[in-house]
Design a protein around this motif. Structure first.
Motif, PDB file in Angstrom:
ATOM      1  N   ASP A   1       0.831  -1.209   0.000  1.00 63.76           N
ATOM      2  CA  ASP A   1       0.000   0.000   0.000  1.00 63.76           C
ATOM      3  C   ASP A   1       0.865   1.258   0.000  1.00 63.76           C
ATOM      4  OD1 ASP A   1      -2.503  -1.240  -0.008  1.00 63.76           O
ATOM      5  OD2 ASP A   1      -2.391  -1.583   2.151  1.00 63.76           O
ATOM      6  N   PHE A   2       2.093   1.103   0.475  1.00 63.16           N
ATOM      7  CA  PHE A   2       3.031   2.227   0.467  1.00 63.16           C
ATOM      8  C   PHE A   2       4.409   1.696   0.088  1.00 63.16           C
ATOM      9  CE2 PHE A   2       6.349   4.732   2.593  1.00 63.16           C
ATOM     10  CZ  PHE A   2       6.082   5.983   2.050  1.00 63.16           C
ATOM     11  N   MET A   3       5.029   2.370  -0.866  1.00 61.93           N
ATOM     12  CA  MET A   3       6.358   1.961  -1.297  1.00 61.93           C
ATOM     13  C   MET A   3       7.160   3.200  -1.657  1.00 61.93           C
ATOM     14  SD  MET A   3       7.425   0.029  -4.820  1.00 61.93           S
ATOM     15  CE  MET A   3       7.066   1.532  -5.739  1.00 61.93           C
ATOM     16  N   ILE A   4       8.430   3.174  -1.312  1.00 61.73           N
ATOM     17  CA  ILE A   4       9.333   4.224  -1.749  1.00 61.73           C
ATOM     18  C   ILE A   4      10.630   3.580  -2.236  1.00 61.73           C
ATOM     19  CG2 ILE A   4      10.071   4.590   0.665  1.00 61.73           C
ATOM     20  CD1 ILE A   4      10.670   7.510  -0.173  1.00 61.73           C
ATOM     21  N   LYS A   5      10.965   3.833  -3.498  1.00 58.51           N
ATOM     22  CA  LYS A   5      12.197   3.323  -4.094  1.00 58.51           C
ATOM     23  C   LYS A   5      12.997   4.518  -4.613  1.00 58.51           C
ATOM     24  CE  LYS A   5      12.104  -0.450  -6.578  1.00 58.51           C
ATOM     25  NZ  LYS A   5      11.768  -1.477  -7.624  1.00 58.51           N
ATOM     26  N   LEU A   6      14.182   4.681  -4.065  1.00 53.81           N
ATOM     27  CA  LEU A   6      15.035   5.807  -4.444  1.00 53.81           C
ATOM     28  C   LEU A   6      16.384   5.285  -4.898  1.00 53.81           C
ATOM     29  CD1 LEU A   6      14.398   8.106  -1.335  1.00 53.81           C
ATOM     30  CD2 LEU A   6      13.127   8.092  -3.484  1.00 53.81           C
ATOM     31  N   TYR A   7      16.908   5.899  -5.929  1.00 51.80           N
ATOM     32  CA  TYR A   7      18.257   5.552  -6.379  1.00 51.80           C
ATOM     33  C   TYR A   7      18.996   6.829  -6.744  1.00 51.80           C
ATOM     34  CZ  TYR A   7      22.184   3.922  -9.111  1.00 51.80           C
ATOM     35  OH  TYR A   7      23.457   3.714  -9.576  1.00 51.80           O
ATOM     36  N   LYS A   8      20.240   6.910  -6.326  1.00 50.52           N
ATOM     37  CA  LYS A   8      21.105   8.022  -6.729  1.00 50.52           C
ATOM     38  C   LYS A   8      22.537   7.520  -6.763  1.00 50.52           C
ATOM     39  CE  LYS A   8      22.468  11.304  -3.904  1.00 50.52           C
ATOM     40  NZ  LYS A   8      22.600  12.505  -3.058  1.00 50.52           N
TER      41      LYS A   8
ATOM     42  N   ILE B   1      11.698   0.499   0.272  1.00 46.57           N
ATOM     43  CA  ILE B   1      10.869   0.261   1.453  1.00 46.57           C
ATOM     44  C   ILE B   1       9.470  -0.066   0.949  1.00 46.57           C
ATOM     45  CG2 ILE B   1       9.927   1.227   3.583  1.00 46.57           C
ATOM     46  CD1 ILE B   1      12.362   3.096   3.659  1.00 46.57           C
ATOM     47  N   TYR B   2       8.928  -1.225   1.345  1.00 44.82           N
ATOM     48  CA  TYR B   2       7.692  -1.713   0.763  1.00 44.82           C
ATOM     49  C   TYR B   2       6.490  -1.677   1.704  1.00 44.82           C
ATOM     50  CZ  TYR B   2      10.491  -3.346  -3.168  1.00 44.82           C
ATOM     51  OH  TYR B   2      11.331  -3.397  -4.260  1.00 44.82           O
ATOM     52  N   SER B   3       6.592  -0.940   2.776  1.00 41.50           N
ATOM     53  CA  SER B   3       5.443  -0.813   3.672  1.00 41.50           C
ATOM     54  C   SER B   3       5.659   0.379   4.591  1.00 41.50           C
ATOM     55  CB  SER B   3       5.256  -2.092   4.512  1.00 41.50           C
ATOM     56  OG  SER B   3       4.161  -1.942   5.403  1.00 41.50           O
ATOM     57  N   SER B   4       4.587   0.834   5.219  1.00 42.15           N
ATOM     58  CA  SER B   4       4.704   1.887   6.220  1.00 42.15           C
ATOM     59  C   SER B   4       4.506   1.319   7.628  1.00 42.15           C
ATOM     60  CB  SER B   4       3.667   2.990   5.956  1.00 42.15           C
ATOM     61  OG  SER B   4       2.348   2.448   5.992  1.00 42.15           O
ATOM     62  N   LYS B   5       4.551  -0.032   7.731  1.00 42.05           N
ATOM     63  CA  LYS B   5       4.403  -0.698   9.024  1.00 42.05           C
ATOM     64  C   LYS B   5       5.700  -1.422   9.365  1.00 42.05           C
ATOM     65  CE  LYS B   5      -0.559  -1.369   8.367  1.00 42.05           C
ATOM     66  NZ  LYS B   5      -1.671  -2.361   8.262  1.00 42.05           N
ATOM     67  N   LEU B   6       6.173  -1.221  10.570  1.00 44.53           N
ATOM     68  CA  LEU B   6       7.477  -1.738  10.980  1.00 44.53           C
ATOM     69  C   LEU B   6       7.573  -3.253  10.847  1.00 44.53           C
ATOM     70  CD1 LEU B   6      10.221  -0.856  12.114  1.00 44.53           C
ATOM     71  CD2 LEU B   6       9.306  -1.228  14.411  1.00 44.53           C
TER      72      LEU B   6
ATOM     73  N   LEU C   1       9.980   6.492  12.875  1.00 38.29           N
ATOM     74  CA  LEU C   1      10.755   6.907  11.707  1.00 38.29           C
ATOM     75  C   LEU C   1       9.994   6.618  10.417  1.00 38.29           C
ATOM     76  CD1 LEU C   1      13.196   7.917  10.201  1.00 38.29           C
ATOM     77  CD2 LEU C   1      14.330   5.714  10.606  1.00 38.29           C
ATOM     78  N   LEU C   2       9.361   5.455  10.328  1.00 40.33           N
ATOM     79  CA  LEU C   2       8.556   5.146   9.145  1.00 40.33           C
ATOM     80  C   LEU C   2       7.432   6.167   8.967  1.00 40.33           C
ATOM     81  CD1 LEU C   2       8.160   1.261   9.128  1.00 40.33           C
ATOM     82  CD2 LEU C   2       9.128   2.664   7.312  1.00 40.33           C
TER      83      LEU C   2
END
Length: 226
Positions: A13-20, A40-45, A67-68
């Motif tokens: 339901d929540f994902m954040i993928k960052l690349y640099k 990160i594939y979730s907002s739950k620890l 933190l999440l």
């Protein structure tokens, strides 16, 4: 995208993928310098076991729900600008702004059923993408080892020690005026926008009695000269 990556995204339901990272061979001695790979594939620890966080070649872990929550809140407040960036990157824009080599950056966000892709290896918004990624990196580096118990202790200390600067007081004042006038809350969506620039933009909106805050701030930060 691999089948495994598709599966992770499909059921998140929540994902954040960052690349640099610099576009250089992996065997280069400075390959890991300033390199960021975050998935990160979730907002739950209790659901982030399959996540990957590597910054500068070092692995990091998230140990607190707090933190999440901060990461998701930052993404949430920047959803509008992320969407605008993604829409802005049509074929014409990319053909005129993409470059080879240098610094590669990508931002991929899933929020509910909304998926946003931003190519940061571009001349027009590349630096702004850097700032967005760096905000997430700073949160993880500074707070990744904290547990929720640490946050409870620190929250008490921070409340006792926090005082607002004159600029913060002025910002709150004009945010309140903007909300009262236009019925909307103010978000500093663009990572490169400062409080001072937002204050000046709100003043223009109030003077003209016209809600044009997004128009003034989106990709126009260079227009504010102090």
């Amino acid at each position: 995208m691999t089948d495994e990556e598709y599966r992770k995204e499909r059921y998140s339901d929540f994902m954040i993928k960052l690349y640099k990272g610099a576009v250089i061979p992996k065997e280069a001695p400075n390959y890991n310098k300033n390199r960021v790979e975050i998935e990160i594939y979730s907002s739950k620890l209790d659901e982030i076991k399959e996540s990957k966080i590597q910054i500068g070649g070092k692995d990091y872990t998230i140990k607190s729900q707090n933190l999440l929550n901060k990461i998701k809140d930052f993404v949430s407040k920047n959803l509008d600008i992320l969407i605008n960036w993604s829409i802005h990157q049509n074929n014409f824009n990319l053909s005129n702004n993409l470059y080879e080599g240098g610094m590669g950056r990508t931002i991929r966000i899933k929020y509910g059923q909304l998926t946003i892709n931003v190519n940061g290896q571009v001349m027009d918004i590349g630096e702004s993408c850097d700032k967005f990624i760096n905000e997430i990196v700073s949160l993880i580096i500074n707070e990744g080892d904290k547990t929720d118990e640490d946050y409870t202790t620190n929250a008490i200390i921070n409340v006792e020690e926090t005082t607002l600067s004159d600029e913060e007081k002025e910002f709150e004042k004009y945010c309140k005026l903007y909300e009262e006038t236009f019925g909307k809350k103010v978000y500093i969506a663009e990572p490169s926008v400062t409080r001072k620039q937002t204050i000046e933009a709100i003043k223009i909106c109030l003077k003209e009695n016209k809600d044009m805050l997004d128009e003034l701030l989106y990709l126009n930060t260079d227009k504010f000269i102090y």
